[in-house]
Design an enzyme around this catalytic site. Structure first.
Site, PDB file in Angstrom:
ATOM      1  N   ASN A 111       0.725  -1.360   0.133  1.00  0.00           N
ATOM      2  CA  ASN A 111       0.018   0.073  -0.015  1.00  0.00           C
ATOM      3  C   ASN A 111       0.736   1.153  -0.064  1.00  0.00           C
ATOM      4  O   ASN A 111       2.149   1.250   0.589  1.00  0.00           O
ATOM      5  CB  ASN A 111      -0.951   0.105   1.144  1.00  0.00           C
ATOM      6  CG  ASN A 111      -0.329   0.704   2.348  1.00  0.00           C
ATOM      7  OD1 ASN A 111      -0.452   1.910   2.703  1.00  0.00           O
ATOM      8  ND2 ASN A 111       0.068  -0.239   3.121  1.00  0.00           N
ATOM      9  N   PHE A 115      -1.388   8.135   4.515  1.00  0.00           N
ATOM     10  CA  PHE A 115      -2.344   8.832   5.544  1.00  0.00           C
ATOM     11  C   PHE A 115      -3.620   9.469   5.134  1.00  0.00           C
ATOM     12  O   PHE A 115      -3.835  10.386   5.652  1.00  0.00           O
ATOM     13  CB  PHE A 115      -1.343   9.880   6.353  1.00  0.00           C
ATOM     14  CG  PHE A 115      -0.513   9.286   7.410  1.00  0.00           C
ATOM     15  CD1 PHE A 115      -0.380   7.662   7.508  1.00  0.00           C
ATOM     16  CD2 PHE A 115       0.524  10.002   7.777  1.00  0.00           C
ATOM     17  CE1 PHE A 115       0.720   7.322   8.445  1.00  0.00           C
ATOM     18  CE2 PHE A 115       1.504   9.354   8.709  1.00  0.00           C
ATOM     19  CZ  PHE A 115       1.437   8.076   9.087  1.00  0.00           C
ATOM     20  N   SER A 173       5.895   4.715   8.570  1.00  0.00           N
ATOM     21  CA  SER A 173       5.109   4.761   7.308  1.00  0.00           C
ATOM     22  C   SER A 173       6.103   4.961   6.219  1.00  0.00           C
ATOM     23  O   SER A 173       6.684   6.253   6.454  1.00  0.00           O
ATOM     24  CB  SER A 173       3.792   5.375   7.244  1.00  0.00           C
ATOM     25  OG  SER A 173       3.242   5.429   6.113  1.00  0.00           O
ATOM     26  N   ASN A 175       4.884   5.867   3.383  1.00  0.00           N
ATOM     27  CA  ASN A 175       4.250   6.502   2.403  1.00  0.00           C
ATOM     28  C   ASN A 175       4.156   8.066   2.342  1.00  0.00           C
ATOM     29  O   ASN A 175       3.369   8.708   1.840  1.00  0.00           O
ATOM     30  CB  ASN A 175       2.671   5.810   2.361  1.00  0.00           C
ATOM     31  CG  ASN A 175       3.115   4.359   1.772  1.00  0.00           C
ATOM     32  OD1 ASN A 175       3.722   3.852   1.025  1.00  0.00           O
ATOM     33  ND2 ASN A 175       2.149   3.562   2.416  1.00  0.00           N
ATOM     34  N   THR A 176       4.606   8.653   3.427  1.00  0.00           N
ATOM     35  CA  THR A 176       4.779   9.914   3.465  1.00  0.00           C
ATOM     36  C   THR A 176       6.166  10.417   3.604  1.00  0.00           C
ATOM     37  O   THR A 176       7.173  10.112   4.276  1.00  0.00           O
ATOM     38  CB  THR A 176       4.250  10.566   4.922  1.00  0.00           C
ATOM     39  OG1 THR A 176       2.649  10.207   4.893  1.00  0.00           O
ATOM     40  CG2 THR A 176       4.077  12.033   4.976  1.00  0.00           C
ATOM     41  N   LYS A 207       5.943   2.939  16.921  1.00  0.00           N
ATOM     42  CA  LYS A 207       5.658   1.968  15.914  1.00  0.00           C
ATOM     43  C   LYS A 207       7.090   2.318  15.173  1.00  0.00           C
ATOM     44  O   LYS A 207       7.074   3.290  14.599  1.00  0.00           O
ATOM     45  CB  LYS A 207       4.503   2.197  15.170  1.00  0.00           C
ATOM     46  CG  LYS A 207       4.290   1.174  14.274  1.00  0.00           C
ATOM     47  CD  LYS A 207       2.990   0.732  13.750  1.00  0.00           C
ATOM     48  CE  LYS A 207       2.744  -0.493  12.961  1.00  0.00           C
ATOM     49  NZ  LYS A 207       1.389  -0.470  12.317  1.00  0.00           N
ATOM     50  N   ASN A 236       6.360  -1.999  11.348  1.00  0.00           N
ATOM     51  CA  ASN A 236       5.437  -1.475  10.202  1.00  0.00           C
ATOM     52  C   ASN A 236       5.959  -2.342   8.989  1.00  0.00           C
ATOM     53  O   ASN A 236       6.609  -3.146   9.072  1.00  0.00           O
ATOM     54  CB  ASN A 236       5.605   0.089  10.029  1.00  0.00           C
ATOM     55  CG  ASN A 236       4.320   0.737   9.631  1.00  0.00           C
ATOM     56  OD1 ASN A 236       3.667   0.349   8.866  1.00  0.00           O
ATOM     57  ND2 ASN A 236       4.355   1.945  10.022  1.00  0.00           N
TER      58      ASN A 236
END
Length: 347
Positions: A111, A115, A173, A175-176, A207, A236
């Site tokens: 994915n 966010f 994450s 993805n940012t 995390k 993660n």
């Protein structure tokens, strides 16, 4: 019959776009069309994490219920605790679609949501009205356009502290852009200081990514202890694509699911050898044996998510019951007594 209906539903969902299928799954939960065994528990299964009493050690990882719209149903789905979000100060749409990919041959997913969420105000309004069946936590995030991402985490913490049982600082994450830079020792310490200053009595969890070096893992352990976080969630999603077979293996984003199991468990065991901070094991769990392995590697509790895509919600109750049997088989009276009992196997 219920198992057959669930299997047919999962088969149908896997034939459509993954993100659309996820939306339908949330709607099915809210409509009461999914298994509801209630919080599964027992004398061996009941446990404590970050001062919270858990009916069992199996939790739902963040990302499944991003906007806290299905908390009531999830609380009756067999989990011992639930994490929703991530939430950011302001609503944001996330990255462009498509941004979720099934890797069926690998029992995995990639994915790059970025966010996407309704913003902390809307999410907290829903959390304020939730039934109190099992502990519920919120994953904290930062807006993509923010000029001060560390301050964003503190803003979400301050807004949510009266409505959740715990909060998770998510600096892992992929993805940012540049979010993972906040895992550096100095940046992470400053960020945690800001969150801890406004948390009131809410336990704060951290995390981390699975793609850290041994030195970086040691830094995380030191910073977490100094800051006084209540637990570390390991881990993660990963940026690694090693050993994948599926057609979508080259897609950008974070990889979750079966291929992450060994990597995340080794990070967990390494952390367990470095710190007394309680640990939550996440990554690649799709069976009781894998959940139990993470407990024996050092986790006080575990979380899963991607496995639900392939196994459905009914697997939660089965995993919990089977963990009970595994504890009994090995002569453990409690989850706590099994924690880190086989850590050396992963070091």
């Amino acid at each position: 019959m219920n198992t057959l209906i669930e299997a047919m539903g999962l088969s149908a969902l896997r034939r459509i776009d993954p993100e659309a299928a996820h939306g339908l799954a949330i709607r099915a939960l809210r409509a009461g069309l999914t298994p509801k065994p209630g919080p599964v528990t027992g004398a061996r299964l009941a446990n404590t994490l970050a001062g919270m009493r858990l009916p069992n050690p199996v939790g739902l990882a963040a990302g499944f219920d991003k906007n806290a719209t299905a908390v009531a149903a999830l609380g009756m789905s067999g989990f011992g605790f639930i994490e929703v979000g991530a939430a950011t100060p302001l609503p944001q749409p996330g990255n462009d679609k498509p941004r979720l990919f099934r890797l069926t041959e690998d029992r995995a997913a990639i994915n790059r949501f970025g966010f996407n969420n309704d913003g902390v105000e809307a999410i907290c309004a829903r959390l304020a009205d939730r039934p109190h069946t099992v502990p519920v936590g919120l994953n904290l995030g930062a807006n993509k356009t923010s000029n001060d991402r560390a301050a964003d985490f503190a803003r979400v913490m301050e807004a949510a502290r009266d409505h959740v049982d715990f909060a998770t600082v998510n600096v892992s994450s992929p993805n940012t852009e540049k979010l993972r830079d906040l895992q550096g020792k100095a940046a992470l310490a400053a960020l945690l200081d800001g969150v801890m200053a406004v948390r009131a009595n809410t336990p704060v969890l951290l995390k981390i990514a699975p793609d850290l070096s041994d030195a970086e893992i040691a830094d995380v352990a030191e910073v977490a202890e100094t800051a006084g976080v209540a637990a570390i969630i390991a881990t993660n999603t990963t940026l690694s694509r090693e050993g994948l077979r599926s057609a979508h293996r080259t897609e950008a984003g974070g990889l979750s699911g079966a291929p992450l199991f060994e990597k995340s468990t080794r990070v967990l065991a390494r952390l367990s050898s470095l710190t007394n901070v309680p640990l939550v094991g996440v990554g690649g769990i799709s069976s009781a044996e894998q959940a139990y392995a993470k407990i024996c590697a050092g986790a006080c509790a575990v979380q899963l998510y991607t496995a639900l895509v392939y196994g459905g919600l009914s697997m939660v109750g089965r995993i919990v019951h089977d963990i009970d049997a595994l504890l009994a088989r090995d002569g453990f009276d409690t989850v706590a007594s099994a924690v880190a009992s086989k850590r050396e196997d992963w070091l």
